[in-house]
Design a protein around this motif. Structure first.
Motif: not given
Length: 503
Positions: A206-219, A221-225, A234-242
């Motif tokens: 589960r940790i390995a799966l979550t780590r992959q998810t975090i890596s994907s969502r960080q990428a 979020l970088h695009i959303f910023r 909008s700011k709302l969509e950026l906040t939702q990604a965060e």
């Protein structure tokens, strides 16, 4: 019970003590020892009937009803890492050491009871120097010495009514019960270690799966910023990604905490720091074999707690014989044989032999009901032991039935959850396509990805639960032949036990 009587050729010769003969009392002791213990007041033992159905519930598949026998845990837990951890626990766990010492205590208690069936012989030598004035022992003052050398047989009960033998039988059953209890502790330890190991494997996956998810969502979020900086979202969509990333990070911290606690628990069970391969791990659905349940009657021989309960019942049964024998007379013998002289040089000369033979008989006449109360107490304890024995069987039946039901329905759940995860993955993909085309808000993507992660985590947990159900079924059936399932089950008439030699 057979007793070894020395042949006449091995008895002391008359030439050892000149002028002395083997007294009649010694021959009588041998004769009475041969006759003692011929009677027994222990009632015939009958195993109580099986207090459960002769078949497991319908949750068990037909194949699981086939005859089965316990197997070695190494053949059942095929994962090599799990085998190493279990072996380490069996070598270092303190509860297992406590159980082993309880077996040794029961062994010693049996040895004490077994010794009561044989006479106690002690040797002694005495030297006395005395002076008596004239007129007391003789007309002249007397100064003399006295030497004697004796073999004394202390008070020894002739067990005509089987009282001592019943107490020895009860001690033997207590010893066998402690042996079975030790195996029960061993089985419980194997189950706890296996469950703890599976929890670690689940958390690592589960940790390995979550780590992959975090890596994907960080990428993401970088695009959303970058998009927000250029005014594409909008700011709302950026906040939702965060929020999406923060949820995964919070789950990661929770999983890391759970894994640390699980590792500490496993270290305590093992009794030493657990040696594991470096992460990442993943659950292996074939790391534990699915056993077959067999029939409920097989539990009577395989389950160590049931075996221990029956030995406790047999011990209580033997106590009834000892309580019954208390109503009959007790015959005890005390004797001694040796030589005495006023001069050390004459100690072994003719005419120096001394001996005594003192039989005694005691008959209970008035004891204010003590013997009757002891008999009632023994019978009440036997009835309690019967109830405990039947309760152990019923608990074992439930354990097997529960494990079978869990294995059956968890298999169904895994099939359903795999389909659910496939649907959630497709939903997340379509939601992302709808958002990219402007047909749906990012909130739809947020919900889909969150539900997909939950489905992934749930599937891993259910797979671990299925493996745990296999562990539970293995223990419920009384597995593990390496703990000597039925190999060391000496009965009271075993010649090795009669000689006082325990396995």
């Amino acid at each position: 019970m057979r007793r070894v009587v020395p042949s006449p050729g091995k008895l002391p010769r008359q030439s050892t003590v000149p002028g002395a003969r083997v007294p009649f009392g010694a021959a009588l002791i041998v004769l009475l020892a041969t006759c003692a213990g011929c009677a027994s007041l222990v009632p015939p033992y009958e195993r109580p009937p099986l207090p459960v159905p002769n078949r497991y519930p319908a949750d068990a598949t037909p194949a699981s009803h086939a005859a089965t026998a316990p197997i070695d845990w190494r053949d059942y837990f095929v994962d090599t890492d799990l085998q190493a951890v279990i072996a380490q626990a069996l070598s270092h766990n303190r509860d297992l050491r406590v159980a082993a010492q309880r077996v040794e205590a029961a062994r010693a208690a049996y040895g004490v009871r077994a010794a009561d069936q044989l006479p106690t012989i002690s040797g002694g030598a005495t030297y006395a120097r005395f002076h008596a004035p004239g007129g007391l022992l003789s007309s002249q003052p007397l100064t003399a010495s006295l030497y004697d050398l004796t073999l004394t047989q202390s008070s020894w009960e002739l067990d005509f009514w089987g009282r001592v033998r019943s107490l020895k039988e009860a001690a033997l059953e207590q010893f066998l019960a402690s042996t079975a209890a030790r195996r029960a502790v061993r089985l419980s330890l194997i189950a706890q270690v296996a469950d703890g190991f599976l929890v670690l494997r689940e958390l690592d996956e589960r940790i390995a799966l979550t780590r992959q998810t975090i890596s994907s969502r960080q990428a993401s979020l970088h695009i959303f910023r970058r998009r927000y900086q250029v005014g594409a979202i909008s700011k709302l969509e950026l906040t939702q990604a965060e929020i999406l990333l923060q949820q995964a990070q919070a789950l990661m911290a929770q999983l890391e905490q759970s894994r640390a606690l699980a590792a500490h628990t496993l270290d305590l069970l093992v009794g030493a720091p657990t040696v594991l391969r470096p992460a990442p791990y993943s659950l292996d659905d074939d790391s534990i074999l699915p056993p077959r349940a067999g029939l409920p009657s097989e539990l009577l021989e395989n389950r160590p707690d049931i075996v221990a309960a029956e030995h406790q019942l047999r011990a209580a049964h033997a106590d009834i014989g000892a309580a019954r024998a208390a109503f009959f007379p007790r015959i005890a013998l005390t004797s001694s044989f040796g030589a005495g002289s006023t001069a050390l040089g004459d100690l072994f000369s003719g005419g120096s032999a001394i001996w005594s033979f003192v039989p005694s008989l005691s008959l209970p006449i008035f004891d204010a009901g003590r013997n009757r109360s002891n008999l009632a107490l023994a019978r009440a304890r036997e009835n309690e032991a019967v109830a405990q024995y039947e309760k152990a069987i019923q608990a074992a039946f439930r354990d097997v039935a529960d494990a079978l039901a869990k294995a059956h329905w968890l298999s169904e759940r895994i099939t359903i959850e795999r389909d659910t995860l496939a649907s959630q993955t497709e939903r997340a993909r379509l939601a992302k396509l709808r958002y990219d085309s402007g047909a749906a808000p990012f909130l739809e993507v947020l919900d889909a990805q969150r539900d997909m992660l939950a489905a992934q985590q749930q599937l891993i947990q259910t797979r671990r639960a299925l493996l745990e159900s296999r562990v539970a079924l293995f223990i419920a059936l009384g597995g593990d032949t390496s703990g000597a399932v039925n190999a060391a089950k000496p009965r009271a008439n075993d010649s090795s036990m009669q000689r006082g030699v325990l396995p």
